[in-house]
Design a protein around this motif. Structure first.
Motif, PDB file in Angstrom:
ATOM      1  N   HIS A  12       0.830  -1.196   0.000  1.00  0.00           N
ATOM      2  CA  HIS A  12       0.000   0.000   0.000  1.00  0.00           C
ATOM      3  C   HIS A  12       0.870   1.255   0.000  1.00  0.00           C
ATOM      4  CE1 HIS A  12       0.893  -0.807   4.224  1.00  0.00           C
ATOM      5  NE2 HIS A  12       0.826   0.501   4.400  1.00  0.00           N
ATOM      6  N   SER A  13       0.220   2.368  -0.178  1.00  0.00           N
ATOM      7  CA  SER A  13       0.881   3.671  -0.057  1.00  0.00           C
ATOM      8  C   SER A  13      -0.091   4.630   0.619  1.00  0.00           C
ATOM      9  CB  SER A  13       1.287   4.216  -1.428  1.00  0.00           C
ATOM     10  OG  SER A  13       0.146   4.526  -2.199  1.00  0.00           O
ATOM     11  N   HIS A  14       0.444   5.740   1.095  1.00  0.00           N
ATOM     12  CA  HIS A  14      -0.370   6.798   1.682  1.00  0.00           C
ATOM     13  C   HIS A  14       0.437   8.084   1.623  1.00  0.00           C
ATOM     14  CE1 HIS A  14       2.083   5.518   5.099  1.00  0.00           C
ATOM     15  NE2 HIS A  14       1.518   4.328   5.008  1.00  0.00           N
ATOM     16  N   LYS A  15      -0.241   9.200   1.712  1.00  0.00           N
ATOM     17  CA  LYS A  15       0.439  10.490   1.614  1.00  0.00           C
ATOM     18  C   LYS A  15       1.277  10.804   2.849  1.00  0.00           C
ATOM     19  CE  LYS A  15      -2.743  12.566  -1.651  1.00  0.00           C
ATOM     20  NZ  LYS A  15      -3.761  13.583  -1.898  1.00  0.00           N
ATOM     21  N   ALA A  16       0.893  10.290   3.977  1.00  0.00           N
ATOM     22  CA  ALA A  16       1.637  10.546   5.214  1.00  0.00           C
ATOM     23  C   ALA A  16       2.973   9.814   5.184  1.00  0.00           C
ATOM     24  CB  ALA A  16       0.831  10.077   6.417  1.00  0.00           C
ATOM     25  N   GLU A  17       4.018  10.466   5.674  1.00  0.00           N
ATOM     26  CA  GLU A  17       5.272   9.764   5.890  1.00  0.00           C
ATOM     27  C   GLU A  17       5.103   8.850   7.092  1.00  0.00           C
ATOM     28  OE1 GLU A  17       8.044  13.053   6.267  1.00  0.00           O
ATOM     29  OE2 GLU A  17       8.774  12.587   4.257  1.00  0.00           O
ATOM     30  N   GLU A  18       5.838   7.739   7.082  1.00  0.00           N
ATOM     31  CA  GLU A  18       5.751   6.773   8.173  1.00  0.00           C
ATOM     32  C   GLU A  18       7.161   6.362   8.570  1.00  0.00           C
ATOM     33  OE1 GLU A  18       3.831   2.332   9.030  1.00  0.00           O
ATOM     34  OE2 GLU A  18       3.575   3.269   7.078  1.00  0.00           O
ATOM     35  N   VAL A  19       7.403   6.282   9.860  1.00  0.00           N
ATOM     36  CA  VAL A  19       8.665   5.785  10.381  1.00  0.00           C
ATOM     37  C   VAL A  19       8.352   4.576  11.249  1.00  0.00           C
ATOM     38  CG1 VAL A  19      10.648   6.262  11.860  1.00  0.00           C
ATOM     39  CG2 VAL A  19       9.747   8.060  10.382  1.00  0.00           C
ATOM     40  N   ALA A  20       9.085   3.495  11.022  1.00  0.00           N
ATOM     41  CA  ALA A  20       8.926   2.300  11.842  1.00  0.00           C
ATOM     42  C   ALA A  20      10.265   1.980  12.505  1.00  0.00           C
ATOM     43  CB  ALA A  20       8.457   1.127  11.000  1.00  0.00           C
ATOM     44  N   TYR A  21      10.224   1.693  13.798  1.00  0.00           N
ATOM     45  CA  TYR A  21      11.405   1.316  14.568  1.00  0.00           C
ATOM     46  C   TYR A  21      11.224  -0.134  15.010  1.00  0.00           C
ATOM     47  CZ  TYR A  21      14.697   0.974  18.410  1.00  0.00           C
ATOM     48  OH  TYR A  21      15.699   0.567  19.243  1.00  0.00           O
ATOM     49  N   SER A  69       3.207  11.039   9.972  1.00  0.00           N
ATOM     50  CA  SER A  69       3.346  12.495   9.975  1.00  0.00           C
ATOM     51  C   SER A  69       2.021  13.219  10.179  1.00  0.00           C
ATOM     52  CB  SER A  69       3.999  12.970   8.669  1.00  0.00           C
ATOM     53  OG  SER A  69       3.210  12.602   7.549  1.00  0.00           O
ATOM     54  N   THR A  70       0.921  12.492  10.139  1.00  0.00           N
ATOM     55  CA  THR A  70      -0.395  13.080  10.380  1.00  0.00           C
ATOM     56  C   THR A  70      -1.301  12.046  11.041  1.00  0.00           C
ATOM     57  OG1 THR A  70      -2.369  14.067   9.358  1.00  0.00           O
ATOM     58  CG2 THR A  70      -1.138  12.501   8.031  1.00  0.00           C
ATOM     59  N   PRO A  71      -2.195  12.463  11.914  1.00  0.00           N
ATOM     60  CA  PRO A  71      -3.113  11.500  12.528  1.00  0.00           C
ATOM     61  C   PRO A  71      -4.167  10.981  11.554  1.00  0.00           C
ATOM     62  CG  PRO A  71      -3.611  13.714  13.284  1.00  0.00           C
ATOM     63  CD  PRO A  71      -2.355  13.804  12.466  1.00  0.00           C
ATOM     64  N   GLU A  72      -4.274  11.591  10.399  1.00  0.00           N
ATOM     65  CA  GLU A  72      -5.266  11.171   9.400  1.00  0.00           C
ATOM     66  C   GLU A  72      -4.630  10.323   8.304  1.00  0.00           C
ATOM     67  OE1 GLU A  72      -6.959  14.879   8.130  1.00  0.00           O
ATOM     68  OE2 GLU A  72      -8.170  15.056   9.932  1.00  0.00           O
ATOM     69  N   TYR A  73      -3.601   9.564   8.649  1.00  0.00           N
ATOM     70  CA  TYR A  73      -2.846   8.806   7.660  1.00  0.00           C
ATOM     71  C   TYR A  73      -3.663   7.741   6.919  1.00  0.00           C
ATOM     72  CZ  TYR A  73      -2.573   5.104  11.145  1.00  0.00           C
ATOM     73  OH  TYR A  73      -2.886   4.130  12.047  1.00  0.00           O
ATOM     74  N   GLN A  74      -4.725   7.234   7.517  1.00  0.00           N
ATOM     75  CA  GLN A  74      -5.483   6.147   6.894  1.00  0.00           C
ATOM     76  C   GLN A  74      -6.469   6.614   5.826  1.00  0.00           C
ATOM     77  OE1 GLN A  74      -6.987   4.249  10.464  1.00  0.00           O
ATOM     78  NE2 GLN A  74      -5.600   2.543  10.109  1.00  0.00           N
ATOM     79  N   LYS A  75      -6.775   7.895   5.780  1.00  0.00           N
ATOM     80  CA  LYS A  75      -7.823   8.337   4.862  1.00  0.00           C
ATOM     81  C   LYS A  75      -7.420   8.264   3.400  1.00  0.00           C
ATOM     82  CE  LYS A  75      -7.000  13.291   4.713  1.00  0.00           C
ATOM     83  NZ  LYS A  75      -7.532  14.597   4.910  1.00  0.00           N
ATOM     84  N   ASP A  76      -6.141   8.218   3.097  1.00  0.00           N
ATOM     85  CA  ASP A  76      -5.719   8.187   1.697  1.00  0.00           C
ATOM     86  C   ASP A  76      -4.900   6.939   1.349  1.00  0.00           C
ATOM     87  OD1 ASP A  76      -3.322   8.738   2.906  1.00  0.00           O
ATOM     88  OD2 ASP A  76      -3.177  10.784   2.178  1.00  0.00           O
ATOM     89  N   TYR A  77      -5.151   5.833   2.056  1.00  0.00           N
ATOM     90  CA  TYR A  77      -4.499   4.567   1.727  1.00  0.00           C
ATOM     91  C   TYR A  77      -4.859   4.167   0.302  1.00  0.00           C
ATOM     92  CZ  TYR A  77      -2.381   2.425   5.866  1.00  0.00           C
ATOM     93  OH  TYR A  77      -1.549   2.096   6.900  1.00  0.00           O
ATOM     94  N   LYS A  78      -3.882   3.673  -0.415  1.00  0.00           N
ATOM     95  CA  LYS A  78      -4.132   3.078  -1.725  1.00  0.00           C
ATOM     96  C   LYS A  78      -3.498   1.696  -1.689  1.00  0.00           C
ATOM     97  CE  LYS A  78      -3.797   3.655  -6.651  1.00  0.00           C
ATOM     98  NZ  LYS A  78      -3.303   4.420  -7.784  1.00  0.00           N
ATOM     99  N   ASN A  79      -4.303   0.667  -1.947  1.00  0.00           N
ATOM    100  CA  ASN A  79      -3.821  -0.710  -1.933  1.00  0.00           C
ATOM    101  C   ASN A  79      -3.385  -1.149  -3.319  1.00  0.00           C
ATOM    102  OD1 ASN A  79      -4.297  -1.098   0.815  1.00  0.00           O
ATOM    103  ND2 ASN A  79      -6.432  -1.600   0.447  1.00  0.00           N
ATOM    104  N   TYR A  80      -2.375  -2.030  -3.336  1.00  0.00           N
ATOM    105  CA  TYR A  80      -1.833  -2.592  -4.573  1.00  0.00           C
ATOM    106  C   TYR A  80      -1.834  -4.110  -4.445  1.00  0.00           C
ATOM    107  CZ  TYR A  80      -0.283   2.204  -5.151  1.00  0.00           C
ATOM    108  OH  TYR A  80      -0.255   3.572  -5.263  1.00  0.00           O
ATOM    109  N   GLU A  81      -3.003  -4.710  -4.606  1.00  0.00           N
ATOM    110  CA  GLU A  81      -3.162  -6.161  -4.481  1.00  0.00           C
ATOM    111  C   GLU A  81      -2.269  -6.917  -5.465  1.00  0.00           C
ATOM    112  OE1 GLU A  81      -5.058  -7.718  -2.238  1.00  0.00           O
ATOM    113  OE2 GLU A  81      -6.286  -6.083  -1.487  1.00  0.00           O
TER     114      GLU A  81
END
Length: 89
Positions: A12-21, A69-81
């Motif tokens: 998937h992708s989304h407009k928000a940046e994401e950091v995972a540790y 980077s934003t609390p609304e990160y899920q609203k623009d998810y795009k899936n790539y099945e």
């Protein structure tokens, strides 16, 4: 928390940046066609719009701390099945 052998899917992708540790465990990450391994203490930045997915390749749980980077990160998810980087062994 990702169980052994589990894949976070679909890619998937989304407009928000994401950091995972990586708190603990072993993983393999796929980002825009590039594959890399993750171990305890590693971190990864998924930039805005990057296509990505993750798999636990260890025998124990893969425990991550993820921030966006934003609390609304899920609203623009795009899936790539159609993207299945972990289906090939």
């Amino acid at each position: 928390v990702i169980e052994p052998g589990q894949v976070v899917k679909p890619c998937h992708s989304h407009k928000a940046e994401e950091v995972a540790y990586v708190i603990s465990g072993k993983g393999r990450v796929w980002v825009d066609g590039v594959m890399a391994n993750l171990l305890d203490g590693d971190a990864i930045l998924w930039s805005s719009g990057s296509k990505h997915c993750l798999k636990n390749i260890g025998e124990k749980q893969l425990i991550l701390l993820c921030t966006f980077s934003t609390p609304e990160y899920q609203k623009d998810y795009k899936n790539y099945e159609e993207i299945t980087p972990f289906s090939v062994k």
